[in-house]
Design a protein around this motif. Structure first.
Motif, PDB file in Angstrom:
ATOM      1  N   UNK A   1      61.650 -33.294  14.884  1.00  0.00           N
ATOM      2  CA  UNK A   1      61.821 -32.934  13.582  1.00  0.00           C
ATOM      3  C   UNK A   1      60.451 -33.323  13.070  1.00  0.00           C
ATOM      4  N   UNK A   2      59.907 -32.418  11.947  1.00  0.00           N
ATOM      5  CA  UNK A   2      58.667 -32.611  11.252  1.00  0.00           C
ATOM      6  C   UNK A   2      59.394 -32.970   9.737  1.00  0.00           C
ATOM      7  N   UNK A   3      58.989 -34.444   9.693  1.00  0.00           N
ATOM      8  CA  UNK A   3      59.386 -35.132   8.449  1.00  0.00           C
ATOM      9  C   UNK A   3      58.802 -34.556   7.131  1.00  0.00           C
ATOM     10  N   UNK A   4      59.571 -34.385   6.323  1.00  0.00           N
ATOM     11  CA  UNK A   4      58.927 -33.567   5.016  1.00  0.00           C
ATOM     12  C   UNK A   4      59.143 -32.276   4.970  1.00  0.00           C
ATOM     13  N   UNK A   5      59.604 -31.501   6.069  1.00  0.00           N
ATOM     14  CA  UNK A   5      59.603 -29.916   6.221  1.00  0.00           C
ATOM     15  C   UNK A   5      61.047 -29.731   6.490  1.00  0.00           C
ATOM     16  N   UNK A   6      61.793 -30.573   6.975  1.00  0.00           N
ATOM     17  CA  UNK A   6      63.135 -30.400   7.092  1.00  0.00           C
ATOM     18  C   UNK A   6      63.417 -29.166   8.158  1.00  0.00           C
ATOM     19  N   UNK A   7      62.340 -29.156   9.369  1.00  0.00           N
ATOM     20  CA  UNK A   7      62.506 -28.286  10.339  1.00  0.00           C
ATOM     21  C   UNK A   7      62.077 -28.849  11.587  1.00  0.00           C
TER      22      UNK A   7
ATOM     23  N   UNK B   1      52.651 -31.082  12.511  1.00  0.00           N
ATOM     24  CA  UNK B   1      52.704 -32.007  11.131  1.00  0.00           C
ATOM     25  C   UNK B   1      51.680 -32.207  10.616  1.00  0.00           C
ATOM     26  N   UNK B   2      50.338 -32.356  11.376  1.00  0.00           N
ATOM     27  CA  UNK B   2      49.202 -32.471  10.426  1.00  0.00           C
ATOM     28  C   UNK B   2      48.860 -31.406   9.718  1.00  0.00           C
ATOM     29  N   UNK B   3      49.052 -30.123  10.114  1.00  0.00           N
ATOM     30  CA  UNK B   3      48.682 -28.941   9.723  1.00  0.00           C
ATOM     31  C   UNK B   3      49.294 -28.635   8.203  1.00  0.00           C
ATOM     32  N   UNK B   4      50.755 -29.075   8.302  1.00  0.00           N
ATOM     33  CA  UNK B   4      51.577 -28.875   7.148  1.00  0.00           C
ATOM     34  C   UNK B   4      51.599 -29.995   6.209  1.00  0.00           C
ATOM     35  N   UNK B   5      50.924 -31.398   6.644  1.00  0.00           N
ATOM     36  CA  UNK B   5      50.881 -32.503   5.693  1.00  0.00           C
ATOM     37  C   UNK B   5      50.024 -33.648   6.006  1.00  0.00           C
ATOM     38  N   UNK B   6      48.654 -33.238   6.583  1.00  0.00           N
ATOM     39  CA  UNK B   6      47.881 -34.109   7.045  1.00  0.00           C
ATOM     40  C   UNK B   6      48.302 -35.455   8.023  1.00  0.00           C
ATOM     41  N   UNK B   7      47.500 -36.597   7.829  1.00  0.00           N
ATOM     42  CA  UNK B   7      47.878 -37.727   8.341  1.00  0.00           C
ATOM     43  C   UNK B   7      48.929 -38.345   7.907  1.00  0.00           C
ATOM     44  N   UNK B   8      49.517 -38.382   6.648  1.00  0.00           N
ATOM     45  CA  UNK B   8      50.759 -38.749   6.127  1.00  0.00           C
ATOM     46  C   UNK B   8      51.843 -38.409   6.966  1.00  0.00           C
ATOM     47  N   UNK B   9      52.067 -36.741   7.016  1.00  0.00           N
ATOM     48  CA  UNK B   9      53.094 -36.263   7.592  1.00  0.00           C
ATOM     49  C   UNK B   9      53.090 -36.588   9.070  1.00  0.00           C
ATOM     50  N   UNK B  10      51.848 -36.854   9.569  1.00  0.00           N
ATOM     51  CA  UNK B  10      52.029 -36.980  11.321  1.00  0.00           C
ATOM     52  C   UNK B  10      52.496 -38.372  11.549  1.00  0.00           C
ATOM     53  N   UNK B  11      52.067 -39.230  10.644  1.00  0.00           N
ATOM     54  CA  UNK B  11      52.429 -40.841  10.832  1.00  0.00           C
ATOM     55  C   UNK B  11      53.774 -40.839  10.518  1.00  0.00           C
ATOM     56  N   UNK B  12      54.509 -40.131   9.554  1.00  0.00           N
ATOM     57  CA  UNK B  12      55.991 -39.991   9.322  1.00  0.00           C
ATOM     58  C   UNK B  12      56.652 -39.551  10.364  1.00  0.00           C
TER      59      UNK B  12
ATOM     60  N   UNK C   1      59.558 -41.496  12.811  1.00  0.00           N
ATOM     61  CA  UNK C   1      60.866 -41.000  12.936  1.00  0.00           C
ATOM     62  C   UNK C   1      61.089 -40.662  14.594  1.00  0.00           C
ATOM     63  N   UNK C   2      60.259 -40.155  15.356  1.00  0.00           N
ATOM     64  CA  UNK C   2      60.365 -39.948  16.573  1.00  0.00           C
ATOM     65  C   UNK C   2      60.408 -41.033  17.731  1.00  0.00           C
ATOM     66  N   UNK C   3      59.506 -41.963  17.263  1.00  0.00           N
ATOM     67  CA  UNK C   3      59.537 -43.091  18.283  1.00  0.00           C
ATOM     68  C   UNK C   3      60.334 -44.138  17.760  1.00  0.00           C
TER      69      UNK C   3
END
Length: 307
Positions: free
Chosen positions: A111-117, A124-135, A139-141
């Motif tokens: 699940x990509x947090x912040x994209x709802x998909x 995740x990085x392409x969608x929202x950079x470091x922040x979205x990757x970390x988030x 959640x995944x781990x």
């Protein structure tokens, strides 16, 4: 499902290459320290985000509390942010004097947090950079990600060249374009190291073989960079790191890591997350069973002192 673990002699994360030579450098000590401090300030890139998995209290390195780092190797592309070609989660526990390291396959469906998909984790990085990757990885781990180290993979060749090239032990004979990589001990310059670390199509291990070669490259850079004989190249090394690395680890925190967590590098356990590939709507994904994911989560939580 079991999770094979193998000890590896790593030297923390690639960022710590800039900490070489501080001890025992004689008359060059102040000059190196001053340049190191300037480089660290240039690397320091704080981020503003709301953690998905929050700690009950703020991390205190002076108390030698375990912490985690997300290492992102970015494949930058013209016209967009690029994708995270490499994702390694590292947990450091000074009491146990150990590190655990998890390489996350870039095609893992999450699940990509912040994209709802649901999508490949490296998107995740392409969608929202470091922040979205970390988030997303938090959640995944289901663990807090305290720090990140972002590295431009294309520019990594500058770092290899800055230390004068490296030597690795190659376990697979293969070629990339006109460059041949025979089995055995081989010497690599920056361009060759980048090709070596990126190949996966000719490797029967697929992405896992590529991850192995990436770890070999980083370990070799650390070993070469820490060698006293390369000390005279420290200016080139700091410049190469400064051009290609960003992190939210401050200079004071770097010093705390060096002072309070150094022993952890002597005992490193590699965690492999097991899954299988499949196509969904014509797109290939790496699918990790929930039982396997929970097992990895529990291992990391225990190492961070959270369970």
């Amino acid at each position: 499902m079991g999770r094979p673990k193998k000890k590896r002699t790593w030297l923390k994360v690639v960022l710590l290459i800039i900490l070489i030579g501080i001890v025992g450098v004689g008359a060059y000590g102040y000059s190196i320290y001053d340049n190191l401090q300037k480089t660290a300030k240039g690397l320091h890139t704080p981020i503003d985000r709301s953690p998905v998995v929050e700690r009950t209290s703020k991390l205190d390195m002076k108390k030698k509390e375990p912490f985690s780092v997300l290492m992102l190797g970015i494949d930058e592309r013209e016209g967009d942010k690029g994708r995270s070609d490499t994702m390694i989660v590292i947990t450091v526990n000074p009491e146990k004097k150990s590190m655990e390291m998890l390489s996350i396959p870039r095609d893992t469906r999450v699940e990509i947090v912040g994209k709802g998909m649901d999508d490949k984790i490296n998107h995740a990085y392409a969608f929202g950079g470091v922040e979205m990757s970390m988030n997303t990885i938090e959640k995944y781990l289901d663990i807090p990600i305290d720090y990140y180290v972002r590295m431009n993979m294309e520019g990594f060749k500058e770092i290899v060249d800055a230390v004068g090239g490296i030597t690795v032990n190659n376990d697979l004979d293969f070629s990339v374009s006109t460059t041949h990589f025979p089995e055995g001990e081989i010497s690599l310059n920056g361009e060759e190291a980048l090709k070596y670390s990126r190949m996966r199509k000719e490797d029967p291990r697929g992405d896992f073989g590529r991850q192995l070669r990436q770890r070999q490259i980083i370990q070799a850079v650390m070993k070469k960079g820490a060698n006293v004989s390369t000390l005279w190249k420290y200016d080139d090394m700091l410049k190469a790191v400064g051009n290609n690395v960003a992190t939210n680890i401050s200079f004071d925190e770097m010093k705390s890591i060096q002072k309070n967590y150094a022993e952890a590098r002597h005992h490193v356990e590699q965690i492999q997350i097991e899954g299988s590939g499949t196509k969904i709507d014509g797109i290939w994904y790496y699918i990790v069973p929930e039982e396997e994911r929970v097992g990895v989560q529990n291992s990391l939580k225990k190492h961070l002192g959270l369970s």
